[in-house]
Write a protein that holds these residues in place. Structure first.
Motif, mmCIF file in Angstrom:
data_model
loop_
_atom_site.group_PDB
_atom_site.id
_atom_site.type_symbol
_atom_site.label_atom_id
_atom_site.label_comp_id
_atom_site.label_asym_id
_atom_site.label_seq_id
_atom_site.Cartn_x
_atom_site.Cartn_y
_atom_site.Cartn_z
ATOM 1 N N ALA A 261 0.852 -1.192 0.000
ATOM 2 C CA ALA A 261 0.000 0.000 0.000
ATOM 3 C C ALA A 261 0.885 1.237 0.000
ATOM 4 C CB ALA A 261 -0.926 0.017 1.215
ATOM 5 N N CYS A 262 0.292 2.364 -0.375
ATOM 6 C CA CYS A 262 0.986 3.658 -0.352
ATOM 7 C C CYS A 262 0.155 4.649 0.440
ATOM 8 C CB CYS A 262 1.195 4.192 -1.766
ATOM 9 S SG CYS A 262 2.176 3.134 -2.846
ATOM 10 N N TYR A 263 0.822 5.480 1.220
ATOM 11 C CA TYR A 263 0.128 6.493 2.025
ATOM 12 C C TYR A 263 0.792 7.837 1.822
ATOM 13 C CZ TYR A 263 -1.305 9.103 6.230
ATOM 14 O OH TYR A 263 -1.762 10.063 7.097
ATOM 15 N N ALA A 264 0.041 8.779 1.277
ATOM 16 C CA ALA A 264 0.517 10.151 1.085
ATOM 17 C C ALA A 264 0.273 10.934 2.364
ATOM 18 C CB ALA A 264 -0.198 10.812 -0.093
ATOM 19 N N LEU A 265 1.330 11.337 3.023
ATOM 20 C CA LEU A 265 1.212 11.993 4.328
ATOM 21 C C LEU A 265 0.675 13.411 4.207
ATOM 22 C CD1 LEU A 265 2.235 10.976 7.258
ATOM 23 C CD2 LEU A 265 3.933 12.774 6.998
ATOM 24 N N THR A 266 0.882 14.056 3.060
ATOM 25 C CA THR A 266 0.390 15.418 2.839
ATOM 26 C C THR A 266 -0.398 15.467 1.535
ATOM 27 O OG1 THR A 266 2.206 16.293 1.486
ATOM 28 C CG2 THR A 266 2.543 16.253 3.880
ATOM 29 N N ALA A 267 -1.193 16.511 1.396
ATOM 30 C CA ALA A 267 -2.037 16.649 0.203
ATOM 31 C C ALA A 267 -1.206 16.759 -1.068
ATOM 32 C CB ALA A 267 -2.954 17.856 0.352
ATOM 33 N N ARG A 268 -0.026 17.371 -0.971
ATOM 34 C CA ARG A 268 0.805 17.538 -2.166
ATOM 35 C C ARG A 268 1.395 16.217 -2.657
ATOM 36 N NH1 ARG A 268 2.020 22.879 -3.441
ATOM 37 N NH2 ARG A 268 1.492 24.380 -1.816
ATOM 38 N N ASP A 269 1.400 15.198 -1.800
ATOM 39 C CA ASP A 269 1.945 13.895 -2.191
ATOM 40 C C ASP A 269 0.903 12.997 -2.843
ATOM 41 O OD1 ASP A 269 4.443 14.553 -1.102
ATOM 42 O OD2 ASP A 269 3.850 13.859 0.889
ATOM 43 N N ASN A 270 -0.376 13.391 -2.820
ATOM 44 C CA ASN A 270 -1.433 12.518 -3.341
ATOM 45 C C ASN A 270 -1.221 12.171 -4.809
ATOM 46 O OD1 ASN A 270 -2.899 12.497 -0.894
ATOM 47 N ND2 ASN A 270 -3.943 14.397 -1.425
ATOM 48 N N LEU A 271 -1.095 13.192 -5.642
ATOM 49 C CA LEU A 271 -0.987 12.957 -7.078
ATOM 50 C C LEU A 271 0.299 12.235 -7.468
ATOM 51 C CD1 LEU A 271 -2.305 13.277 -9.808
ATOM 52 C CD2 LEU A 271 -1.276 15.562 -9.986
ATOM 53 N N PRO A 272 1.483 12.618 -6.930
ATOM 54 C CA PRO A 272 2.692 11.861 -7.290
ATOM 55 C C PRO A 272 2.610 10.374 -6.969
ATOM 56 C CG PRO A 272 3.300 13.922 -6.228
ATOM 57 C CD PRO A 272 1.812 13.789 -6.109
ATOM 58 N N LEU A 273 2.024 10.015 -5.806
ATOM 59 C CA LEU A 273 1.895 8.594 -5.468
ATOM 60 C C LEU A 273 0.927 7.886 -6.416
ATOM 61 C CD1 LEU A 273 1.866 8.049 -1.600
ATOM 62 C CD2 LEU A 273 3.682 7.621 -3.239
ATOM 63 N N ALA A 274 -0.208 8.529 -6.692
ATOM 64 C CA ALA A 274 -1.186 7.927 -7.605
ATOM 65 C C ALA A 274 -0.571 7.716 -8.986
ATOM 66 C CB ALA A 274 -2.431 8.803 -7.692
ATOM 67 N N GLU A 275 0.174 8.698 -9.472
ATOM 68 C CA GLU A 275 0.802 8.587 -10.796
ATOM 69 C C GLU A 275 1.883 7.509 -10.818
ATOM 70 O OE1 GLU A 275 2.080 12.593 -11.497
ATOM 71 O OE2 GLU A 275 0.231 13.112 -12.581
ATOM 72 N N ALA A 276 2.632 7.358 -9.722
ATOM 73 C CA ALA A 276 3.668 6.329 -9.665
ATOM 74 C C ALA A 276 3.051 4.935 -9.717
ATOM 75 C CB ALA A 276 4.510 6.499 -8.404
ATOM 76 N N VAL A 277 1.963 4.740 -8.990
ATOM 77 C CA VAL A 277 1.281 3.444 -9.005
ATOM 78 C C VAL A 277 0.770 3.128 -10.411
ATOM 79 C CG1 VAL A 277 -0.770 2.212 -8.166
ATOM 80 C CG2 VAL A 277 0.700 3.422 -6.550
ATOM 81 N N GLU A 278 0.218 4.131 -11.084
ATOM 82 C CA GLU A 278 -0.279 3.918 -12.440
ATOM 83 C C GLU A 278 0.867 3.625 -13.409
ATOM 84 O OE1 GLU A 278 -2.428 7.506 -13.064
ATOM 85 O OE2 GLU A 278 -3.844 7.052 -11.454
ATOM 86 N N LYS A 279 1.964 4.365 -13.270
ATOM 87 C CA LYS A 279 3.114 4.158 -14.140
ATOM 88 C C LYS A 279 3.686 2.745 -13.964
ATOM 89 C CE LYS A 279 6.362 5.799 -16.950
ATOM 90 N NZ LYS A 279 6.092 6.284 -18.319
ATOM 91 N N ALA A 280 3.607 2.234 -12.743
ATOM 92 C CA ALA A 280 4.105 0.879 -12.457
ATOM 93 C C ALA A 280 3.110 -0.197 -12.869
ATOM 94 C CB ALA A 280 4.416 0.753 -10.969
ATOM 95 N N GLY A 281 1.955 0.201 -13.415
ATOM 96 C CA GLY A 281 0.947 -0.762 -13.840
ATOM 97 C C GLY A 281 0.222 -1.431 -12.695
ATOM 98 N N ALA A 282 0.128 -0.752 -11.544
ATOM 99 C CA ALA A 282 -0.461 -1.383 -10.357
ATOM 100 C C ALA A 282 -1.752 -0.701 -9.895
ATOM 101 C CB ALA A 282 0.559 -1.363 -9.209
ATOM 102 N N LYS A 283 -2.352 0.131 -10.751
ATOM 103 C CA LYS A 283 -3.606 0.778 -10.365
ATOM 104 C C LYS A 283 -4.683 -0.274 -10.122
ATOM 105 C CE LYS A 283 -7.180 3.974 -11.942
ATOM 106 N NZ LYS A 283 -7.686 4.824 -13.053
#
Length: 363
Positions: A261-283
């Motif tokens: 799992a991934c947890y974005a500790l701040t609001a600014r980290d939400n999109l980078p984590l979501a994009e990384a998961v998608e880029k890794a093909g794990a959405k």
């Protein structure tokens, strides 16, 4: 046959009514109710208790016409539809609701804590404000010194996102970082298998609140799901020239490790984590938990790019901060020194509740 019943509203209780009940002068009752000197503590207590029993309500709007404007200074950062933007929204909504109480709010937007300290110094030097609402990240000594100056001037000071014991006399709306971290840890433990790595962004490493959140996630999982390891990756939004972005660090971990799992500790980290998961093909396979409900996270929830959002009630903190000052300065009511706001877990299924309702956690 139906019998008609006349319902008549009871006449409002007046100071004269309380005076007659206690057999004391109206002047004494007025002084007791308004917090003025000239009455004993025992009589003040009797008057206040009797007023409550009789249902007496102060007409604060009428009373405000007889006094000069109560000025409040707000010294906070601003961001683009993330966290502080919603604190400002809460303040603005409450200002509209408090029309007629003769409260004037002056907003000062600061860039960082050094700028905050300078603005607080300006407010203290001017001596024009009866109350101040501000924030705390790292307890910068200069900022604390200006808060102490304001308290010495008998200015009511509300601090958002910290619970500061020194200087004494502050009203605090804490971030409740350990609780937020435990909530995130518990939720992650419920939705993930017992083995693997949980990626957690660091937030600001100089912020006690962010450090406490990370440690609370780690402690909860170590106790309840010891097979889940926490790996902290950098939050780089506040560094102008970061060697490695949050997106890059997350993507590398996702490609080389068993991430649960991934947890974005701040609001600014939400999109980078979501994009990384998608880029890794794990959405859809690796859940991403975000922070703070706003326009962006609402969209990410609807699109299934975030599974959940831990909402810190930024809007409600703005409302609560102004309510504290209105109680203290306008109504003469001593508020508690600590005011807690709720922590919500928002999912796609209950997102519409927050969007449609008048819930002050988010507007």
């Amino acid at each position: 046959m139906y019998e008609k019943m006349a319902v008549r509203a009871a006449a409002p209780v007046t100071i004269k009514d309380i005076s007659a009940r206690l057999n004391v002068s109206s002047v004494s009752v007025h002084r007791a109710l308004s917090g003025k000197e000239g009455v004993s503590d025992q009589l003040r207590a009797r008057v206040l208790n009797t007023a409550r029993e009789m249902g007496y309500e102060v007409n604060y709007a009428a009373a405000s016409l007889k006094r000069k404007a109560c000025r409040v200074a707000v010294v906070l950062p601003q961001d683009d539809d993330l966290y502080f933007a919603y604190i400002w929204k809460g303040l603005r909504s409450r200002i509209q609701e408090l029309k007629g109480l003769n409260v004037v709010v002056d907003g000062f937007v600061c860039r960082d804590e050094a700028d905050q300290a300078e603005l607080l110094r300006h407010v203290a030097d001017a001596g024009e404000h009866a109350g101040v609402i501000t924030f705390s990240f790292t307890r910068m000594p200069d900022a604390l010194m200006q808060m102490q100056r304001l308290i010495a001037q008998k200015v009511a000071v509300v601090v958002i996102d910290d619970e500061i014991r020194s200087p004494e006399g502050l009203y605090c709306i804490p971030v409740n970082a350990p609780t937020i971290g435990r909530v995130a840890g518990e939720f992650i433990g419920m939705i993930t298998p017992g083995e693997g790595t949980v990626l957690v962004t660091s937030g600001r490493t100089d912020s006690d609140a962010h450090v406490q959140k990370v440690e609370a996630v780690r402690a909860h999982l170590a106790e309840q799901k010891p097979g889940l390891r926490v790996q902290v990756i950098p939050s780089t939004y506040w560094l102008p020239q970061a060697a490695e972005s949050t997106f890059e660090a997350a993507l590398r971990a996702l490609r080389t490790q068993d991430i649960a799992a991934c947890y974005a500790l701040t609001a600014r980290d939400n999109l980078p984590l979501a994009e990384a998961v998608e880029k890794a093909g794990a959405k859809g396979r690796i859940p991403v938990i975000g922070t703070d409900l706003n326009t962006g996270t609402s969209r990410l929830l609807r699109e299934g790019r975030l599974l959940a959002v831990i909402n810190q009630a930024a809007c409600m903190k703005g409302v609560a901060g102004l309510d504290v000052l209105v109680d203290r300065l306008v109504k003469g009511i001593e508020p508690p020194r600590r005011i807690d706001c709720p922590i919500d877990v928002v999912l796609h299924s209950n997102l519409s509740f927050y969007e449609r309702s008048n819930n002050k956690s988010w507007r």
